[in-house]
Write a protein that holds these residues in place. Structure first.
Motif, PDB file in Angstrom:
ATOM      1  N   GLU A 510       0.855  -1.178   0.000  1.00 34.74           N
ATOM      2  CA  GLU A 510       0.000   0.000   0.000  1.00 34.74           C
ATOM      3  C   GLU A 510       0.892   1.228   0.000  1.00 34.74           C
ATOM      4  O   GLU A 510       1.749   1.389   0.869  1.00 34.74           O
ATOM      5  N   ARG A 515       2.528  -3.571   3.916  1.00 34.21           N
ATOM      6  CA  ARG A 515       1.648  -3.385   5.069  1.00 34.21           C
ATOM      7  C   ARG A 515       1.317  -4.691   5.772  1.00 34.21           C
ATOM      8  O   ARG A 515       0.910  -4.678   6.936  1.00 34.21           O
ATOM      9  N   GLU A 528     -10.261  -8.055   7.370  1.00 29.36           N
ATOM     10  CA  GLU A 528      -9.913  -6.645   7.583  1.00 29.36           C
ATOM     11  C   GLU A 528      -8.857  -6.180   6.587  1.00 29.36           C
ATOM     12  O   GLU A 528      -8.974  -5.109   5.972  1.00 29.36           O
ATOM     13  N   SER A 532      -9.464  -3.443   3.566  1.00 22.48           N
ATOM     14  CA  SER A 532      -8.782  -2.151   3.672  1.00 22.48           C
ATOM     15  C   SER A 532      -7.701  -1.967   2.618  1.00 22.48           C
ATOM     16  O   SER A 532      -7.502  -0.864   2.108  1.00 22.48           O
ATOM     17  N   CYS A 533      -6.982  -3.040   2.263  1.00 29.02           N
ATOM     18  CA  CYS A 533      -5.847  -2.916   1.349  1.00 29.02           C
ATOM     19  C   CYS A 533      -6.117  -3.411  -0.060  1.00 29.02           C
ATOM     20  O   CYS A 533      -5.438  -3.002  -1.007  1.00 29.02           O
TER      21      CYS A 533
END
Length: 536
Positions: A510, A515, A528, A532-533
């Motif tokens: 990211e 990450r 999650e 998110s990524c």
């Protein structure tokens, strides 16, 4: 300019009781040959206002040729193309554009240095043929109209941001707004969701459907993401080798035997044990190598890797490694730095820092050819084939001597015959120039040419992007069988299902930084991180 209205139903929304909607686009007996090759062979179909029609088919089926004939970039040999009763065949692209035919492209065409608002204003100026007016500032032109278009595609809050600062999904929305600025009656969309995460794909196509219904436009689009087609297309037509083989509702055609055979493939998930089945794709000794099983020694390792394009830093302090016989996925949204990582490892960037070691050699300051001679192979995303050379000649360009592992055992060796067994499309056209094959076939040729170098570790950039599901299956089988022989693969990929199918471990990038890193199974189970990524 037409705007969305809830007061009256769009033309394409009439019920069957009211009669079928009149055709906006009618294609009859359309044909195009390149020498002895019939790229499009007498196809015909109709498209009504308010309708989304998906044009799908295997690579080399004739989809792009059909698009280019409708748009006027290619002249048809036979047949007719009628837009609301007006002939399009024989007209130039600009004339067709003026009749109300717009187009978006697989690689978004925007002005990166201009703001979002300025891009749409430029499209409005082009529509009104005022690009070369000297009497007023372009920045003042139709500002309210441009903002209204951005509001329709959900980008008005980002109107003053430069396009180069946008996420890829938002750039696609800018391109859509620019196409709408021309007030098209027919919109041609060439793989509109290519390079986008699943959530972005469905959001863009849901928006397109809303705009089509509200504006009474018609949309003809090509797409390899079947989740998009099944969720958003009203109908689809299927081409194979230039001929129309099926037409109807998407879900009805899912079970069509011929469509399954030429396009969808088996639809089954490969088991990792499939890599141990010898002879499944013509790769010598598949499943027989003693190195199959647990990954071995580290072949490639990067420590503290930084990379730049000019003055812009893209990668920040990356640490990663790949073992012998291991498949590692680089995951991340478009623009996260995946392709840059592969280029930095291969030595294709002018500016990089950190340490890169491959097969015990320091490649930190080496040229790409030094890495290639050691057995590091690179397959770029952008299909760099020699267009004037034949398929066979392209393969010969990549030929290198057979290799051995450090313990003296023979590494996998490739010949054109074995590659043609893996990629039958290429085997059917060994003497055709690289510039005369489809984009998907060029991608196959790029992979095949790299394998002719007998690599010990392969850097693969987005191998599943822009190719038919049946070819994705072939790519997956190739990766699994290479792994069975001890060959390592570092894979840049956005397709979560494909990566999960073939990969042992994953690094999630990211904004140029790692990450998250874990086994592929752990990433698949981590909702999650995926949301998110990766946006999946």
């Amino acid at each position: 300019m037409r705007h969305m209205s809830a007061a009256r139903p769009p033309e394409g929304a009439r019920t069957a009781a009211e009669g079928a909607p009149a055709s906006l686009l009618t294609v009859t007996g359309l044909g195009k040959s390149f020498g002895a090759v019939k790229a499009v062979d007498g196809i015909g179909f109709t498209l009504a206002a308010g309708e989304l029609l998906a044009l799908i088919g295997p690579n080399g089926a004739g989809k792009s040729t059909t698009f280019n004939m409708i748009n006027g970039q290619l002249s048809a040999d036979t047949g007719s193309i009628m837009l609301d009763g007006q002939p399009l065949r024989g007209r130039r692209p600009r004339q067709i554009f003026r009749l109300g035919v717009g187009r978006t492209f697989q690689i978004a065409e925007t002005f990166a240095s201009l703001t979002v608002l300025e891009n749409v204003q430029m499209a409005l100026l082009a529509h009104e043929q005022r690009l070369f007016s000297f009497w007023r500032k372009a920045a003042d032109h139709r500002r309210d109209a441009a903002l209204a278009l951005l509001d329709q595609v959900g980008l008005q809050p980002q109107a003053d941001r430069p396009c180069h600062a946008l996420a890829y999904g938002d750039i696609k929305r800018v391109e859509l707004a620019m196409a709408l600025a021309h007030d098209p009656r027919l919109l041609l969309m060439d793989e509109p969701t290519a390079g986008m995460a699943p959530k972005e794909r469905n959001a863009l196509m849901a928006l397109t459907r809303q705009l089509v219904r509200g504006r009474s436009m018609a949309v003809l689009f090509t797409e390899h993401s079947m989740d998009v087609v099944f969720a958003h297309a009203d109908r689809m037509i299927v081409l194979a080798r230039g001929r129309l083989i099926a037409e109807g509702k998407p879900l009805a055609l899912r079970e069509h035997p011929e469509v399954q055979r030429v396009y969808f493939g088996t639809g089954k998930t490969f088991e990792r044990q499939a890599a141990s089945e010898p002879g499944t794709s013509g790769i010598p000794g598949a499943g027989a190598a003693a190195s199959a099983g647990a990954p071995g020694e580290v072949l490639l390792q990067a420590t503290g890797l930084h990379a730049w394009y000019g003055a812009a830093q893209i990668l920040y302090d990356l640490d990663l490694y790949v073992r012998r016989g291991e498949v590692v996925a680089l995951m991340g949204r478009n623009g996260a730095g995946k392709s840059t990582t592969l280029k930095a490892l291969m030595g294709l960037l002018a500016r990089r820092s950190g340490q890169i070691r491959f097969m015990g050699q320091d490649l930190s300051r080496s040229a790409p050819q030094a890495a290639a001679r050691l057995g590091l192979g690179y397959v770029p995303e952008d299909r760099r084939v020699f267009t004037d050379l034949t398929v066979l000649e392209n393969l010969e360009v990549g030929r290198q001597p057979e290799r051995r592992w450090p313990d003296g055992t023979a590494a996998p060796a490739w010949t054109p015959e074995r590659l043609f067994a893996l990629f039958p499309n290429l085997g059917a056209m060994p003497h055709r120039p690289g510039g005369r094959i489809s984009g998907g076939e060029q991608q196959m040729l790029t992979v095949a040419r790299t394998l002719m170098g007998n690599p010990l570790l392969l850097l693969l950039d987005e191998p599943s992007e822009g190719v038919a599901p049946v070819i994705v299956e072939q790519m997956a089988r190739m990766i699994l069988e290479l792994k069975a022989q001890g060959v390592s693969i570092l894979l840049s990929e956005q397709n979560m299902h494909f990566a999960e199918l073939v990969s042992d471990r994953a690094y999630v990038l990211e904004k140029g930084q790692i990450r998250y890193q874990a086994s592929m199974a752990e990433l698949a189970a981590n909702e999650e991180v995926r949301l998110s990524c990766l946006g999946v």
